[in-house]
Structure formats: C-alpha cells, structure tokens
Scaffold this motif. Structure first.
Motif, PDB file in Angstrom:
ATOM      1  N   LEU A  32      14.947  12.123  42.997  1.00  0.00           N
ATOM      2  CA  LEU A  32      15.353  12.583  41.661  1.00  0.00           C
ATOM      3  C   LEU A  32      15.443  14.102  41.704  1.00  0.00           C
ATOM      4  N   VAL A  33      16.623  14.660  41.436  1.00  0.00           N
ATOM      5  CA  VAL A  33      16.797  16.113  41.551  1.00  0.00           C
ATOM      6  C   VAL A  33      17.370  16.692  40.257  1.00  0.00           C
ATOM      7  N   GLY A  34      17.222  17.994  40.135  1.00  0.00           N
ATOM      8  CA  GLY A  34      17.726  18.692  38.954  1.00  0.00           C
ATOM      9  C   GLY A  34      16.939  19.970  38.789  1.00  0.00           C
ATOM     10  N   PRO A  35      17.514  20.958  38.076  1.00  0.00           N
ATOM     11  CA  PRO A  35      16.797  22.235  37.913  1.00  0.00           C
ATOM     12  C   PRO A  35      15.489  22.044  37.151  1.00  0.00           C
ATOM     13  N   ASN A  36      14.592  23.023  37.275  1.00  0.00           N
ATOM     14  CA  ASN A  36      13.327  22.965  36.529  1.00  0.00           C
ATOM     15  C   ASN A  36      13.613  22.826  35.042  1.00  0.00           C
ATOM     16  N   THR A 214      10.367  13.067  43.214  1.00  0.00           N
ATOM     17  CA  THR A 214      10.891  14.423  43.209  1.00  0.00           C
ATOM     18  C   THR A 214      10.169  15.170  44.328  1.00  0.00           C
ATOM     19  N   SER A 215      10.815  16.160  44.907  1.00  0.00           N
ATOM     20  CA  SER A 215      10.149  17.004  45.905  1.00  0.00           C
ATOM     21  C   SER A 215      10.928  18.289  46.075  1.00  0.00           C
ATOM     22  N   VAL A 225      14.659   9.372  51.463  1.00  0.00           N
ATOM     23  CA  VAL A 225      15.520   8.764  50.436  1.00  0.00           C
ATOM     24  C   VAL A 225      16.887   8.373  50.992  1.00  0.00           C
ATOM     25  N   THR A 226      17.461   7.350  50.356  1.00  0.00           N
ATOM     26  CA  THR A 226      18.803   6.901  50.746  1.00  0.00           C
ATOM     27  C   THR A 226      19.764   6.994  49.560  1.00  0.00           C
ATOM     28  N   LYS A 227      19.247   7.529  48.455  1.00  0.00           N
ATOM     29  CA  LYS A 227      20.072   7.683  47.253  1.00  0.00           C
ATOM     30  C   LYS A 227      19.518   8.851  46.453  1.00  0.00           C
ATOM     31  N   ILE A 228      20.382   9.585  45.782  1.00  0.00           N
ATOM     32  CA  ILE A 228      19.961  10.703  44.930  1.00  0.00           C
ATOM     33  C   ILE A 228      20.424  10.441  43.502  1.00  0.00           C
ATOM     34  N   VAL A 229      19.523  10.636  42.544  1.00  0.00           N
ATOM     35  CA  VAL A 229      19.915  10.634  41.131  1.00  0.00           C
ATOM     36  C   VAL A 229      19.725  12.058  40.625  1.00  0.00           C
ATOM     37  N   GLU A 230      20.816  12.646  40.153  1.00  0.00           N
ATOM     38  CA  GLU A 230      20.770  14.038  39.687  1.00  0.00           C
ATOM     39  C   GLU A 230      20.758  14.087  38.167  1.00  0.00           C
ATOM     40  N   ILE A 231      19.845  14.905  37.619  1.00  0.00           N
ATOM     41  CA  ILE A 231      19.848  15.174  36.177  1.00  0.00           C
ATOM     42  C   ILE A 231      20.537  16.518  35.988  1.00  0.00           C
ATOM     43  N   ASP A 232      21.603  16.533  35.236  1.00  0.00           N
ATOM     44  CA  ASP A 232      22.307  17.787  34.991  1.00  0.00           C
ATOM     45  C   ASP A 232      22.938  17.726  33.605  1.00  0.00           C
ATOM     46  N   ALA A 233      22.546  18.692  32.759  1.00  0.00           N
ATOM     47  CA  ALA A 233      23.093  18.803  31.400  1.00  0.00           C
ATOM     48  C   ALA A 233      23.040  17.465  30.645  1.00  0.00           C
TER      49      ALA A 233
END
Length: 540
Positions: A32-36, A214-215, A225-233
C-alpha cells in the motif's frame, strides 16, 4: 476475502477517499503506497472495523481472522517478552498463563495443604495445553523473537523495560505468531536492523495467507509484494507487480497522460482560434456553431497530478586533506563488555564507508569515536587537516527546541542566510508553505529527521558521519537524499539498514564481526557478491 467498494471518507475538512475501490484476495501480497497523510492507516482501520467509511462498503468474508500491526503498540509491562507474544495466539495463551500460575503455586511452601488439588488441576491444564499445541507454540514464539533480534535474556526479561523500538518488535511478533488469514502490517520494517529485516522478508514470503503492508524500505517491499495499491488524491489504483514495476508504470502513465493533455490543448487552441476568427462572419456561422458544439462534447484530459518532488543540491564543500580520520590502537569497553581492542582504521578523502555489524557490534560506537562524541579508553583518534565534519546521530532530533518553528530553527542555525534561501531549503526537505511555520514539538519522527538533515547539509561539510539517516524517512525523501548524496564530493562514514541506500552510496565496507574486523574495497553490492550474504549476522 476483503473488498472496498466505492469508499468515501472525510477526516475533518480533509477528503481522504472518494468512490475508491480495491480488493485483497486469498494469498495476495499487496504493498500500500501513497504520500504521508494520504490515508494508508485510515484504510487499515476501515478494514479492521475500527473506523467506518462515510460512504460505500467494506466487506470481509465470514470467519476471516485479521492480524493488524500498527505503530501504536500500547502499554506492555509485567510479563516476559515471550509471554507477551504468546498472549496474542488466542485460547492457548489463557491456558499457558494458568499453567505458569500453577507452577508457581506448586513451588510455594505456604500452599502445601492445597498441593493435591493444585497437582490435579495442573494435570488437567497441562493436558489442555498439549491438546492446543502449547509446547510447540512456545518454541515458535521463541523462534519468531530470535528472528527479530531478541536474545534469550531479552525474551525472558520484563517487556516493560524494553525501549519503544523493541516493544514494536514484540507487537509485530504477536501478529506473526498468530498466523491469521490476513495480515495488515503498517510499517513493519521500522526499527528493524538489516538481519531482522531479511528474516522478516523470508517469513512473509513463506506466509500463505493474504498480506497488505506499507513500508518505507523499497528493497524490502520489492521482494515481498506482487501487487501495489496506490492512494492518490482520494482514489485507489491497483498495479500488478512489485514496487519497481509500479514506479516505472506510474512514470510511464504520467508521461502518456501529459502527451495526451498537450495534444488536446493544441487541438483546442486551434479550434478556439477558428471560432474567434470567424464568429462575426455570417458565411462561417454554421461551421462556427458546429465547432462550438464539438468543443462542448469533448471529454477534457486532465494534466497528470504533480507529486511534490523536491531535490536538494549540495553547495561545493571545501576540500579536505587526503587523510580525513585515523584511529590507531583504539580500545573501547563499556563495563565488562569489550567493543574494540587495538582497532586501526583510516578514512581517506572521498571514501564512502558503510559500517556493517550485528546489534551491539559497535557500529554507533565507532561513529561516536570518530566524531569525538565518546573517548577511547586507549589509543588515538585524529581528524585530518581542513576537515569540516557533520554528524547525524539518532539524538540529533531530540535536541531540536520544541517551541521554535521549522523556519526559526533554520534561521537560528544560519543567521547570515537570506529568507528566500532558507525557505527554499525548507521546501527541499518537505516543509513548503505553512509547514515551515510548524513548531518542532508537533513534528513527526520523519519531519524531525528531515529538519535535522536540512540543518546539517545547508552549510556543506566535507566529512559526513551518518547514523541510520533514513530511519523515519519515506521513500520519496530517501530518493531525494540518495540523489543529493550521490553527487556529494566529500567523504562519508555511515551506518544504515536500508539496502537501497547502502548499495547506492557506499564504495568501502567495514564489517564488524565476533571473528574480527574486515575491510572491503568496493561498495555494498560488491560486499554481497564477495561474501554471499547481505549482512554479517547472516553467516552460517
């Protein structure tokens, strides 16, 4: 297993999610990725039911067990680390606690008259403990704690006496021992040394349940991981692949969207120019009307959302002499524990030494000796001519004045610098706009680390001594720091557990082991190739 359908969520005035959807399926391992501040922790809390969404639905399959590791570990004291970890394993932990109480009662001479009843009960409880696999559980708990760096003494000691970072490891061990159907791990790689990180990597790769984590450690995430979920806006976007693939794909998508946006803007400008030119002419009325209608119907392409990416460039540092630091015949002990006995070590101009070694091997002690923060018991430590040193220690963040703002802190450090230059410096380290006016006492660990780094790097030293500089930093800030340090002309001596940082910046390795101290020419990548290990503590 878990689905988020058209989730909407607002925290105060901040909109966190708008019609966001994603899924975690059986056996999947998602990063799980995305800015702080994007909402990663909020997402975890919605999945566990701690926070409901304002709109949409979170569905979790019936009977699914979820283990959630967060940075907020709560109170722990009065029990051993081993007992605390086993307590997270469900019913067996209750039986284990009673077994311990009965063992204590059997050894108590004052309860001799109850002994028959105690022994009888002990037999019943022991049977139940065996039935639940309790004896195997203790072994598994000890194995997990050992993997995370605990000695036997620490496992048996009062968990309340451990530091915050070690309590985090206990909380993480509880979730790993539980082996739930789904693990939600919020920054599990924080506070871990490189050996523990690599052990955790192998554990999570072998975990057959579903994982979302998250890391801030990109090498760690890439391997799991084999998949990324991005949080953006407010939106959730899913990418199939590891973090490296996601970063490339995201950059490609942005490039394509920018090109599409520019093509459409050029076409729109041409159409508008035609309309403006001929709108007053009756002979072109039909064409003008047709083009106006066409423009109304066009789906407008948005330009790609610009992530705030900042870069920091060093001013040229004054040149030092060829000999930067020299340790000769250095002895150092703490009480009965000898750290160094006759250490000889030399740092020359433009060398970039990374110091490797297990916990307690003396990595931070070496940095303290070089910087003069601690004195040797015997031997000499000398710093060369024209050396201008800067030292980033873990306590560098603690000496910030809580009542001063970020901007005032920089101003105090550099009274001769202009406001514009200091605002630009603050911006490079993630304090743009109002963030520069935050008081130091409200800053997060990552923000404090960035501010301490900004103070250290503005007036350029020619010898940087860094103790875990990437702790608390997110991936984007780490990338900025690596890019800046890659172009740095000075000398470096550093300790880090971030393998991406080690590989990108080192050109020498100093390895501290129980068998002795080894020096390697070539950086971390060459060290791994030569030794076949990513860290000294992994040698068989």
């Amino acid at each position: 297993m878990i689905r988020l359908d058209n989730i909407g969520k607002q925290n105060g005035k901040q909109i966190v999610f708008i019609e966001a959807s994603a899924a975690l399926l059986k056996g999947e391992k998602i990063g799980l990725v995305g800015p702080n501040g994007a909402g990663k922790t909020t997402l975890f809390r919605m999945i566990t039911g701690e926070e409901p969404p304002d709109e949409g639905q979170v569905s979790v399959d019936r009977g699914i067990t979820i283990g959630y590791f967060s940075q907020d570990v709560g109170e722990m004291e009065g029990r051993s680390a081993l007992a605390e970890v086993m307590d997270g394993a469900g019913p067996v932990s209750v039986v284990a606690a009673e077994l311990k109480e009965l063992e204590t009662a059997m050894a108590d001479p004052e309860r001799a008259d109850e002994m028959d009843a105690i022994i009888e009960r002990y037999g019943e409880v022991q049977g139940r403990f065996e039935e639940l696999g309790g004896y195997a559980l203790e072994g598994r708990a000890a194995e997990v704690l050992a993997g995370l760096g605990f000695s036997q003494e620490m496992m048996d000691g009062d968990v309340g006496k451990l530091s915050g970072g070690w309590k985090m490891r206990v909380a993480l061990a509880r979730i790993l021992l539980m082996r739930p159907d789904v693990m939600l791990l919020d920054e599990p790689s924080n506070h871990l040394d490189i050996e523990s990180l690599i052990w955790l990597e192998a554990f999570l790769k072998g975990f057959d349940g579903a994982l979302m984590m998250t890391s801030h450690d990109r090498a760690f995430m890439n391997r799991i991981v084999t998949k990324i979920v991005e949080i953006d806006a407010g939106a959730l976007t899913t990418y199939s692949g590891d973090y490296e693939f996601y970063a490339q794909q995201r950059a490609l998508n942005e490039k394509q969207q920018q090109a599409q946006f520019e093509r459409q803007q050029a076409m729109l400008a041409k159409e508008i120019q035609f309309i403006e030119r001929f709108k007053a002419r009756a002979s072109h009325a039909a064409q003008v009307q047709s083009r106006v209608k066409k423009l109304d119907k066009i789906d407008r392409v948005e330009p790609p959302r610009r992530r705030e990416s900042v870069s920091f460039e060093f001013q040229p540092a004054p040149r030092s002499g060829e000999d930067v630091a020299s340790l000769k015949g250095v002895h150092k002990s703490y009480g009965s524990r000898t750290i160094y006995e006759g250490l000889d070590f030399h740092v020359r101009r433009r060398e970039r030494w990374c110091v490797m070694g297990v916990n307690g091997a003396g990595k931070s002690t070496l940095l303290k000796l070089v910087t003069g923060a601690t004195e040797p018991d015997a031997g000499t430590v000398a710093v060369g001519g024209s050396v201008k040193m800067a030292y980033f220690a873990q306590h560098a963040m603690e000496v910030l004045d809580g009542e001063r703002t970020v901007f005032e802190t920089l101003e105090d450090s550099f009274p001769q610098a202009g406001q514009g230059a200091l605002r630009a410096l603050a911006g490079c380290f993630g304090f743009s706009g109002d963030d520069a006016d935050k008081r130091c006492r409200v800053l997060s660990g990552g923000e404090k680390a960035r501010l301490a780094m900004a103070r250290m790097l503005y007036d350029p030293p020619n010898f940087l001594v860094l103790d875990e500089p990437t702790n608390h930093l997110d991936i984007a800030t780490k990338e900025m720091l690596i890019a800046a340090l890659a172009d740095y002309e000075g000398t470096m001596l550093f300790v880090s557990h971030d393998r991406h940082f080690l590989a990108a910046l080192s050109n020498r390795v100093l390895e501290l082991t129980p068998d002795g101290i080894h020096q390697y020419g070539g950086g971390y990548t060459e060290y791994v190739a030569r030794t076949g290990q990513e860290a000294p503590g992994l040698r068989s």
